[in-house]
Design a protein around this motif. Structure first.
Motif, mmCIF file in Angstrom:
data_model
loop_
_atom_site.group_PDB
_atom_site.id
_atom_site.type_symbol
_atom_site.label_atom_id
_atom_site.label_comp_id
_atom_site.label_asym_id
_atom_site.label_seq_id
_atom_site.Cartn_x
_atom_site.Cartn_y
_atom_site.Cartn_z
ATOM 1 N N VAL A 1 -13.689 5.193 1.144
ATOM 2 C CA VAL A 1 -14.268 6.452 1.614
ATOM 3 C C VAL A 1 -14.344 6.386 3.138
ATOM 4 O O VAL A 1 -15.052 5.549 3.689
ATOM 5 C CB VAL A 1 -15.678 6.666 1.035
ATOM 6 N N VAL A 2 -13.591 7.240 3.815
ATOM 7 C CA VAL A 2 -13.587 7.245 5.282
ATOM 8 C C VAL A 2 -14.444 8.413 5.756
ATOM 9 O O VAL A 2 -14.121 9.580 5.507
ATOM 10 C CB VAL A 2 -12.164 7.380 5.849
ATOM 11 N N LEU B 1 0.811 -1.214 0.000
ATOM 12 C CA LEU B 1 0.000 0.000 0.000
ATOM 13 C C LEU B 1 0.848 1.270 0.000
ATOM 14 O O LEU B 1 0.329 2.365 0.223
ATOM 15 C CB LEU B 1 -0.924 0.014 1.220
ATOM 16 N N ARG B 2 2.132 1.134 -0.280
ATOM 17 C CA ARG B 2 3.021 2.288 -0.152
ATOM 18 C C ARG B 2 2.755 3.383 -1.178
ATOM 19 O O ARG B 2 3.189 4.522 -0.999
ATOM 20 C CB ARG B 2 4.478 1.825 -0.243
ATOM 21 N N LYS B 3 2.013 3.072 -2.247
ATOM 22 C CA LYS B 3 1.704 4.083 -3.253
ATOM 23 C C LYS B 3 0.284 4.633 -3.101
ATOM 24 O O LYS B 3 -0.256 5.243 -4.028
ATOM 25 C CB LYS B 3 1.900 3.508 -4.657
ATOM 26 N N LEU C 1 -10.261 10.241 1.651
ATOM 27 C CA LEU C 1 -10.358 9.267 0.565
ATOM 28 C C LEU C 1 -9.024 8.560 0.426
ATOM 29 O O LEU C 1 -7.977 9.208 0.285
ATOM 30 C CB LEU C 1 -10.724 9.952 -0.753
ATOM 31 N N ILE C 2 -9.039 7.243 0.480
ATOM 32 C CA ILE C 2 -7.843 6.423 0.285
ATOM 33 C C ILE C 2 -7.968 5.768 -1.075
ATOM 34 O O ILE C 2 -8.858 4.947 -1.312
ATOM 35 C CB ILE C 2 -7.715 5.347 1.382
ATOM 36 N N HIS C 3 -7.087 6.138 -2.007
ATOM 37 C CA HIS C 3 -7.147 5.599 -3.367
ATOM 38 C C HIS C 3 -5.895 4.769 -3.628
ATOM 39 O O HIS C 3 -4.764 5.246 -3.417
ATOM 40 C CB HIS C 3 -7.245 6.742 -4.380
ATOM 41 N N LEU C 4 -6.088 3.533 -4.041
ATOM 42 C CA LEU C 4 -4.989 2.613 -4.346
ATOM 43 C C LEU C 4 -5.109 2.206 -5.814
ATOM 44 O O LEU C 4 -5.676 1.162 -6.153
ATOM 45 C CB LEU C 4 -5.056 1.393 -3.428
ATOM 46 N N PRO C 5 -4.577 3.030 -6.729
ATOM 47 C CA PRO C 5 -4.753 2.785 -8.163
ATOM 48 C C PRO C 5 -4.236 1.425 -8.616
ATOM 49 O O PRO C 5 -4.858 0.766 -9.449
ATOM 50 C CB PRO C 5 -3.960 3.926 -8.813
ATOM 51 N N GLU C 6 -3.092 0.985 -8.082
ATOM 52 C CA GLU C 6 -2.509 -0.284 -8.528
ATOM 53 C C GLU C 6 -3.366 -1.478 -8.139
ATOM 54 O O GLU C 6 -3.339 -2.522 -8.792
ATOM 55 C CB GLU C 6 -1.094 -0.428 -7.966
ATOM 56 N N GLU C 7 -4.139 -1.347 -7.058
ATOM 57 C CA GLU C 7 -5.009 -2.431 -6.619
ATOM 58 C C GLU C 7 -6.428 -2.287 -7.170
ATOM 59 O O GLU C 7 -7.219 -3.241 -7.112
ATOM 60 C CB GLU C 7 -5.083 -2.459 -5.083
ATOM 61 N N ILE D 1 -13.739 9.011 -10.277
ATOM 62 C CA ILE D 1 -12.415 8.369 -10.390
ATOM 63 C C ILE D 1 -12.540 7.162 -11.319
ATOM 64 O O ILE D 1 -13.216 6.185 -11.000
ATOM 65 C CB ILE D 1 -11.875 7.931 -9.018
ATOM 66 N N GLN D 2 -11.920 7.250 -12.442
ATOM 67 C CA GLN D 2 -11.953 6.168 -13.424
ATOM 68 C C GLN D 2 -10.680 5.339 -13.316
ATOM 69 O O GLN D 2 -9.592 5.866 -13.106
ATOM 70 C CB GLN D 2 -12.080 6.733 -14.850
#
Length: 436
Positions: A125-126, A99-101, A114-120, A150-151
């Protein structure tokens, strides 16, 4: 000599000297109350937006705290633990992922964090509710906004909600996993211990200040508990003088309201009758008052037993109830809340059995006002609240009469739940230690 009301003991100047001149216990309490905490100094401890800012900083692996993605993993893992009904991703998926990115946004589209993890292909939404309550439809709107705005280039974005609260409240949207600040108080110190080598001195100091604030807001501060014990000892030793000071000094409207229904000098061994039900009050502070319903007090054998692990906790029993007044940000209105909690018993077997019996009895009775957080009975847990629908709005926090009426309403509302728990307690006397 100081003149006091007829029938009350006379107070000599030497009595005041014993309290206020070179009194070590008073000095310790004064030092505790005067200790420096920058969050409290800036009056940020009750500001929801400031808690969101601190948490967003902690959750961001690229930030200066030195924790990388360890707090982010711990937070998401705890929120999703036992929430398989939400679907993918699960707590195990989070633990296995890098989750480092992660990209952290605060107050984007009115979303707290908002926590967004594009690679995953994940987004979380917190929604942070430190004092305020959720508004109709807001949780659903936030998820829909993220899905729309967010696409994800390669696959569909999976959006999940996390509902973080200080005071137990269920999210209106089932796509949100509930978690409360109790868990922050558990996971943050663990992460700090594991990552101690990576932390700067400044970050460690600040985070310890933050943990102190949360523990006090939640009523689980060990240091505060020790000071409360010391204060009770001081009161017992100098009751005559301190009663005089409290009678003629300042007092909160909440304390005035509680004294009006519990008596001027409540003694936990002497029951107080409120609307034909008996209660044993422990102590009354400016914003909270502890008590045991008579069914609990009698079910646990009254004063015949001591309870290992709870000697310095609240009233010293395996579980306790308390009323607490929480003011709104404007200082005018507020919420009166009624809590019940199973405490830090030394015996895990006892604690687990007690919680499981309460859960089972609540399920059989059909009440929706008794429910523990998941994992409450696990080994290592110390404090477990279990009342729901437990708050009442107060229009004027300086109106002692309104507060007293509200307190009686809350006690009345939970009479059946108090009785339900009270019926279970006699069988647990075997875990008590005969009092000296």
């Amino acid at each position: 000599m100081i003149e006091v009301a007829t029938g009350k003991p006379e107070i000599e100047s030497t009595d005041f000297e014993a309290v206020f001149v070179n009194n070590r216990k008073l000095a310790q309490i004064s030092a505790h109350l005067s200790r420096f905490n920058p969050i409290r100094v800036m009056r940020m401890e009750r500001m929801e937006i400031r808690h969101s800012a601190i948490l967003a900083w902690l959750l961001n692996p690229q930030e200066s705290h030195g924790l990388s993605d360890q707090f982010l993993k711990a937070f998401l893992g705890e929120a999703l633990r036992g929430q398989a009904t939400l679907g993918f991703p699960t707590a195990l998926d989070v633990v296995r992922a890098d989750l480092r990115k992660a990209q952290i946004r605060r107050e984007w589209q009115n979303i707290d964090i908002l926590i967004h993890l594009p690679e995953e292909g994940w987004a979380f939404v917190v929604e942070n509710k430190f004092d305020s309550r959720q508004h109709s439809g807001q949780l659903t709107r936030y998820i829909e906004k993220v899905q729309t705005l967010i696409q994800h280039e390669e696959r569909e974005l999976t959006v999940r909600g996390i509902f973080l609260t200080l005071h137990d409240e269920e999210p209106a949207d089932p796509r949100y996993a509930p978690i409360n600040y109790d868990m922050i108080c558990e996971i943050l110190p663990d992460v700090l211990t594991r990552e101690a080598q990576s932390l700067t001195v400044e970050a460690k100091t600040f985070l310890n200040h933050y943990i102190e604030i949360l523990e006090e807001e939640l009523g689980v501060s060990q240091q505060r508990t020790e000071m409360e014990k010391l204060a009770r000892e001081l009161y017992r030793e100098h009751k005559k003088v301190l009663d005089f000071v409290m009678e003629h000094g300042a007092n909160s409207d909440f304390a005035i309201a509680m004294h009006s229904i519990a008596g001027d000098d409540p003694d936990r061994e002497v029951p107080v009758t409120i609307d034909r039900k008996a209660y044993h009050f422990g102590w009354i502070e400016n914003d909270k008052a502890s008590f045991l319903p008579a069914q609990w007090y009698d079910g646990l054998g009254g004063e015949r037993y001591d309870w290992e692990g709870c000697e310095d906790w609240w009233m010293g029993y395996p579980l306790v109830a308390w009323l607490q007044l929480v003011s709104d940000a404007d200082g005018n209105g507020g919420q009166l809340r009624l809590y019940a909690e199973v405490g830090p018993l030394s015996s895990h077997e006892f604690r687990q059995a007690l919680i499981e019996k309460i859960i089972d009895a609540a399920a059989k009775s059909g009440t929706d006002k008794v429910r523990f957080h998941r994992g409450a009975a696990e080994e290592g847990k110390r404090f477990s609240k279990f009342l729901k629908q437990n708050s009442l709005g107060i229009r004027d926090v300086q109106d002692a009469d309104e507060i007293a009426v509200g307190a009686k309403k809350l006690l009345k509302k939970f009479e059946d739940e108090f009785e339900l728990v009270g019926k279970l307690l006699p069988k647990f006397q075997k875990y008590g230690v005969r009092a000296q």
